[in-house]
Design an enzyme around this catalytic site. Structure first.
Site, PDB file in Angstrom:
ATOM      1  CB  THR A  83      -0.906   0.007   1.247  1.00  0.00           C
ATOM      2  OG1 THR A  83      -1.751  -1.138   1.196  1.00  0.00           O
ATOM      3  CG2 THR A  83      -1.759   1.270   1.302  1.00  0.00           C
ATOM      4  CE  LYS A 121      -4.966  -2.468   0.589  1.00  0.00           C
ATOM      5  NZ  LYS A 121      -3.566  -2.875   0.786  1.00  0.00           N
ATOM      6  CE  LYS A 146       1.899  -0.761   6.043  1.00  0.00           C
ATOM      7  NZ  LYS A 146       1.119  -0.669   4.790  1.00  0.00           N
TER       8      LYS A 146
END
Lengths: 299, 299
Positions: B97, B173, B241
């Site tokens: 990602t 995403k 994250k």
């Protein structure tokens, strides 16, 4: 002299649909509302006539489908309230979203009059109300369930029996509303965030509905944004009320609910900027406006 | 001299599963990781041997399954990076990602070396990685898709083709992670709020999963809380994250994301209080602790 008749108090978007479902099930159904036109429309569609005073003693069940706790209290115990007029053993089916403590208080006051009480908030929106396919999150005595059964069967396709304790239905409803309120706002946040990254709203729905990010709220409301159609199936202002109830309950339990609080701010911004009567998917407009985006339909 | 061989960089929880799926599909698969034990385990399970230098020119595809943009960049272009060693026409399948801008930058640098690049973040977790049934949100040139197809077929049961532009996969995403991150935290908020109102966690899941409040995240993670099992299928720290990336992208677009920001605070509180390596459902523990509640399993 109960006859199996039902009275429904509140012939708004939800109540009118539920009243129609009661009629279609063959129940003698009286409908009352402060809006005389709504009453006339219901009687023209087959609703039974007669004043509250005339019919009160004939009722098995009183279904209260008003906006909030104050209105429920007024219907039951206000000036000319219905509760004192009912026969002992009649069940009050209370459908508004209220705090669990309110439900317990109303149930106790009904019990003092010999009345049964079903804590019975509903879920599913106006279309399912009209179809008689609501979900009802109900709790109360077995006697209350039994007395209400014909009306419940007519109004709901899913009846969740949450036990004997009044308040359990309202608790579960509050939990559900917390999630739906957050997740409609999250749909608005993610759909518009996607637009800033070149993800078109229809592509957003197509892909995310198949991914881990999906929710019932997203699949229900994103199509409204994509169609640019904010006809209120459930209005922005409902969330000012329902998330307000949720946060009141949470505060009472000293429970911090940061996502709920953040979501409420977005509905407040929507309502404050004139979108309160639009469909709750219009919360996306707050995000779009703040980010300089143009949603489908030009808003 | 490409031979249809694949190299996977990163044999962590996701990468090891994906490497196994590549092997089972009959592809010659080399696995690399800074953890020598992980490499030895993979080779013992049938992984092909040979140093990066020895095999680089034989590869059709390089699948990069590391934690973030910095690691992806290091694998490709760092000291001893793989990109300069590959044959022209090899495809880099970048699964971490990362921000869409990062994906575009890496793709351009690969193109300068004659390499194809597929922006291919994955969704689905470690179990689906091992089963070869991930969802992959991919974008890139038709040539990149074609070259990567055998590897994609082995790793994914759902391949979303988001078009020719590198960055589209990473954008979708990010949108998905925004929603999942919010909705796991919302699960924790609602499950524990329910507990303050007498709603047991197992009843919460049973009822809400059938109501409008449901989401994929809720149905996936509430069972972990109910079981008191925080074995990390996806860890709390992943959200520091991923929501960090989401908010960085949002800030770059001057997009305010208040629910995402509120959710990130809850994961930060979880990580800061020692829960970072637990399953992300442990975000519920932050709420429980703050409200004086005891979750199933005693925490």
């Amino acid at each position: 002299m109960a006859s199996g008749a039902v009275a429904i108090f509140g012939l708004g978007a939800m109540g009118a649909g539920m009243a129609g479902a009661l009629l279609r099930a063959g129940l003698t159904t009286h409908g009352y509302d402060i809006n005389a036109d709504a009453v006339a429309r219901f009687q023209a569609a087959g609703g039974a006539t007669g004043s509250v005073e005339e019919v009160a003693e004939t009722l098995d069940a009183v279904v209260v489908v008003v906006v909030n706790a104050a209105q429920t209290e007024a219907v039951l115990f206000g000036d000319n309230g219905i509760a004192a007029k009912l026969s002992a053993g009649t069940v009050v089916v209370a459908c508004a979203t209220v705090a669990p403590d309110v439900a317990r208080d109303l149930a106790a006051r009904c019990a003092d009059l010999g009345l049964l009480y079903l804590d019975a908030p509903v879920s599913g929106g106006t279309i399912r109300a009209a179809d008689g396919t609501l979900s009802i999150l109900a709790s109360g005595s077995r006697a209350a369930f039994a007395k209400a059964q014909p009306a419940l069967d007519a109004m709901a396709s899913q009846l969740f029996d949450l036990g004997d304790e009044v308040g359990a239905g309202s608790s579960m409803k509050a939990v559900n509303q917390m999630l739906v309120g957050i997740q409609i706002a999250a749909m608005g946040e993610a759909l518009t965030f996607g637009m800033t990254q070149g993800v078109a709203p229809d592509k957003f729905l197509e892909i995310i509905s198949q991914c881990a990010g999906t929710s019932w709220a997203l699949e229900s409301r994103a199509p409204h944004v994509i169609a640019g159609d904010y006809t209120p199936l459930s209005a922005v202002d409902i969330w000012l009320k329902d998330l307000g109830i949720v946060l009141d309950i949470a505060k009472g339990a000293k429970f911090g609910a940061p996502l709920t609080a953040a979501a409420l701010q977005q509905y407040l911004a929507a309502s404050g900027s004139g979108l309160g009567k639009e469909d709750d998917a219009a919360v996306a407009k707050v995000y779009a406006r703040n980010a300089g985006l143009t949603l489908p339909g030009g808003e």
